[in-house]
Design an enzyme around this catalytic site. Structure first.
Site, PDB file in Angstrom:
ATOM      1  N   ASP A  90       1.169  -1.248   0.183  1.00 32.47           N
ATOM      2  CA  ASP A  90       0.615   0.335   0.147  1.00 32.47           C
ATOM      3  C   ASP A  90       1.260   0.954  -0.128  1.00 32.47           C
ATOM      4  O   ASP A  90       1.840   0.720   0.604  1.00 32.47           O
ATOM      5  CB  ASP A  90      -0.942  -0.405   1.667  1.00 32.47           C
ATOM      6  CG  ASP A  90      -1.365   0.966   1.167  1.00 32.47           C
ATOM      7  OD1 ASP A  90      -1.760   1.272   0.129  1.00 32.47           O
ATOM      8  OD2 ASP A  90      -3.120   0.556   1.854  1.00 32.47           O
ATOM      9  N   GLY A  92       1.200   4.871   1.568  1.00 33.52           N
ATOM     10  CA  GLY A  92       1.267   6.180   2.683  1.00 33.52           C
ATOM     11  C   GLY A  92       0.213   6.026   2.115  1.00 33.52           C
ATOM     12  O   GLY A  92      -0.520   7.652   3.181  1.00 33.52           O
ATOM     13  N   PHE A  94      -3.372   5.908   2.015  1.00 35.97           N
ATOM     14  CA  PHE A  94      -4.435   5.126   3.838  1.00 35.97           C
ATOM     15  C   PHE A  94      -4.074   6.535   4.867  1.00 35.97           C
ATOM     16  O   PHE A  94      -5.027   6.809   5.217  1.00 35.97           O
ATOM     17  CB  PHE A  94      -4.972   4.317   4.249  1.00 35.97           C
ATOM     18  CG  PHE A  94      -6.092   3.870   5.106  1.00 35.97           C
ATOM     19  CD1 PHE A  94      -7.015   4.797   4.774  1.00 35.97           C
ATOM     20  CD2 PHE A  94      -5.378   3.467   6.269  1.00 35.97           C
ATOM     21  CE1 PHE A  94      -8.305   3.861   5.497  1.00 35.97           C
ATOM     22  CE2 PHE A  94      -6.707   3.481   7.200  1.00 35.97           C
ATOM     23  CZ  PHE A  94      -7.901   3.699   6.542  1.00 35.97           C
ATOM     24  N   ASP A 175      -1.481   8.595  -3.149  1.00 36.50           N
ATOM     25  CA  ASP A 175      -2.751   9.277  -3.000  1.00 36.50           C
ATOM     26  C   ASP A 175      -3.607   9.881  -2.000  1.00 36.50           C
ATOM     27  O   ASP A 175      -2.925   9.838  -0.724  1.00 36.50           O
ATOM     28  CB  ASP A 175      -3.554   8.529  -4.158  1.00 36.50           C
ATOM     29  CG  ASP A 175      -5.027   7.081  -2.743  1.00 36.50           C
ATOM     30  OD1 ASP A 175      -3.623   6.873  -2.398  1.00 36.50           O
ATOM     31  OD2 ASP A 175      -5.755   6.562  -2.682  1.00 36.50           O
ATOM     32  N   CYS A 343     -14.299 -27.738   9.859  1.00 36.15           N
ATOM     33  CA  CYS A 343     -12.235 -26.592   9.312  1.00 36.15           C
ATOM     34  C   CYS A 343     -11.813 -27.934   8.982  1.00 36.15           C
ATOM     35  O   CYS A 343     -11.952 -28.092  10.071  1.00 36.15           O
ATOM     36  CB  CYS A 343     -12.233 -25.885   9.601  1.00 36.15           C
ATOM     37  SG  CYS A 343     -11.464 -24.232   9.829  1.00 36.15           S
ATOM     38  N   CYS A 345      -8.237 -26.356   9.665  1.00 35.20           N
ATOM     39  CA  CYS A 345      -7.282 -25.947  10.086  1.00 35.20           C
ATOM     40  C   CYS A 345      -6.489 -26.003  10.621  1.00 35.20           C
ATOM     41  O   CYS A 345      -7.390 -27.331  12.207  1.00 35.20           O
ATOM     42  CB  CYS A 345      -7.654 -23.927  10.099  1.00 35.20           C
ATOM     43  SG  CYS A 345      -8.377 -23.942  11.627  1.00 35.20           S
ATOM     44  N   CYS A 348      -8.486 -26.211  14.443  1.00 37.88           N
ATOM     45  CA  CYS A 348      -9.773 -27.196  14.379  1.00 37.88           C
ATOM     46  C   CYS A 348      -9.412 -28.291  14.316  1.00 37.88           C
ATOM     47  O   CYS A 348     -10.234 -28.769  15.035  1.00 37.88           O
ATOM     48  CB  CYS A 348     -10.620 -26.821  12.969  1.00 37.88           C
ATOM     49  SG  CYS A 348     -11.650 -25.087  13.804  1.00 37.88           S
ATOM     50  N   HIS A 374      -7.587 -19.629  11.938  1.00 44.60           N
ATOM     51  CA  HIS A 374      -8.750 -20.287  11.422  1.00 44.60           C
ATOM     52  C   HIS A 374      -9.141 -19.303  10.695  1.00 44.60           C
ATOM     53  O   HIS A 374      -9.841 -19.771   9.414  1.00 44.60           O
ATOM     54  CB  HIS A 374     -10.129 -20.517  12.933  1.00 44.60           C
ATOM     55  CG  HIS A 374     -11.417 -20.422  12.610  1.00 44.60           C
ATOM     56  ND1 HIS A 374     -11.509 -21.846  11.971  1.00 44.60           N
ATOM     57  CD2 HIS A 374     -12.237 -19.573  12.637  1.00 44.60           C
ATOM     58  CE1 HIS A 374     -13.189 -21.782  11.595  1.00 44.60           C
ATOM     59  NE2 HIS A 374     -12.760 -21.024  11.510  1.00 44.60           N
TER      60      HIS A 374
HETATM   61 ZN   LIG Z   1     -10.794 -24.259  11.633  1.00 45.66          ZN
END
Ligand SMILES: [Zn+2]
Length: 404
Positions: A90, A92, A94, A175, A343, A345, A348, A374
């Protein structure tokens, strides 16, 4: 650099391949937020194991610490951080916004994030607001460091120079990000300056292309569409930025006071950008936004919210209110199930809601990592589902199934 794979016959959504110097991103894709060259609490290898495809870092923060020269000396962002996949930075812009007008007006990108506040309430804040920490001039933006208060100047040219040294695959020009409370006249003036800065950034980008001190010779520069939530300036900005020859686009700035405003901004912008370039939506990534933006032809989005929510105990779970639960809730105290039984992950696979709730309430560091893993895996899988739905012309149906 961007190839469309399939166009949804029911909407503007498309699937595509965004090719970068460090690999390809299947789109639409969620971009992980690694503000200081790190997704908070999670190391790069674990992010790759989750299937995260691309991360975005922040030029403002890395410029202040550790400094672009340090990063360049250590081989650029990829070698420095150990994240070997595609990256963005990005600009700067913002920070210019959030330390300037955003602070003055006390609002974020979508002012309705303060529910119940009327516009008059918000406008009243102007009278009591602290002075802006940013001075904006045609030449550039002068601001004070959030670390030590020292003054710094960002110009369109200096920001490109910094981003060249950081070496992300996709970079954006400086910007001015206006507030939802700026009127159309000011928003237009800021937009026109942003367009002049875009020209200067492109010139600097081309001039600085092949210098050996830069770690990544194959960077792409995306132009930023501004114009606030006003129809005429937004359309004009899309047309002007589209005409400048950028490698892709980012939709930036104020997206208005409501979700409806945000969708209007996309509806005004998207048809005016050429189809064969990638389009990034800066700083938006709630689950319903991912659907809404994908339906309108956005290819990538970044948002700090999913990882910030995780650290606060809020994890994604389809079917719950807003598809999330807060693990601090007493109802999970003896809940032996994983966050989401479907899930895959690591969190989980190994831990119960009860244990995670305990870690969260105890302030254990491991909680930040486990909850973040997660939420990111949830988004990675959701984006894969969105891509599959687009390929089968049923993204609108999928959005309805999710309640949007
Ligand atoms: Zn998960």
């Amino acid at each position: 650099m961007f190839r469309i794979q399939h166009r949804d016959s029911q909407s503007w959504a498309r699937t595509g391949e965004l090719h970068t110097a460090h690999g390809m991103v299947r789109t639409p894709a969620f971009v992980g937020v690694a503000t200081r060259a790190s997704v908070k609490a999670v190391e790069p290898q674990a992010l790759m194991d989750l299937g995260l495809q691309i991360v975005i870092s922040n030029t403002y923060h890395l410029y202040l610490r550790p400094g672009e020269d340090t990063v360049a000396k250590l081989g650029g962002l990829h070698r420095f951080s150990g994240w070997t996949g595609p990256t963005m930075t990005d600009s700067g812009g913002f920070q210019v916004f959030s330390l300037g007008a955003g602070k003055q007006h006390g609002v974020g990108k979508v002012a309705s994030i303060f529910p119940g506040k009327t516009l008059a309430d918000l406008s009243n804040r102007k009278a009591h607001a602290p002075n802006s920490l940013v001075r904006l001039e045609e030449h550039g933006a002068t601001f004070r460091s959030i670390i030590d208060g020292s003054p710094h100047l960002f110009t369109p040219e200096s920001v490109i120079h910094v981003e060249r040294k950081l070496g992300a695959d996709i970079i954006v020009p400086l910007d001015e990000c206006t507030s939802p409370l700026h009127d159309e006249t000011y928003t237009r003036r800021a937009m026109e300056r942003t367009h002049r800065w875009a020209h200067r950034a492109l010139d600097a980008f081309r001039l600085l292309k092949d210098q050996p001190e830069y770690p990544n010779p194959n960077q792409q520069l995306f132009g930023i569409v501004q114009g606030g939530a006003y129809e005429a300036p937004r359309k004009e900005s899309a047309r002007v930025i589209d005409g400048l020859g950028f490698d892709g686009y980012a939709v930036g700035g104020s997206l208005g006071r409501s979700k409806r405003d945000m969708l209007n901004v996309l509806d005004w912008t998207m048809p005016r950008l050429r189809e064969d370039r990638a389009r990034h939506l800066l700083g938006i990534g709630e689950i319903e936004d991912l659907f809404a933006a994908s339906l309108r032809g956005i290819d990538t989005f970044d948002c700090a919210a999913p990882t910030r929510l995780a650290r606060n105990g809020t994890v994604f779970l389809r079917g719950e209110k807003r598809h999330r639960i807060n693990l601090r809730n007493a109802r999970f105290a003896t809940d032996d199930r994983p966050i989401d039984p479907s899930c895959d992950c690591p969190t989980c696979q190994q831990h119960s809601r009860a244990y995670l709730r305990h870690l969260c309430r105890a302030g254990e560091m491991s909680f930040y990592r486990l909850a973040t893993l997660h939420n990111l895996r949830f988004l990675v899988r959701l984006m894969a589902d969105i891509r599959d739905a687009i390929a089968e012309n049923r993204l609108q149906t999928l959005a309805k199934e999710w309640g949007f």
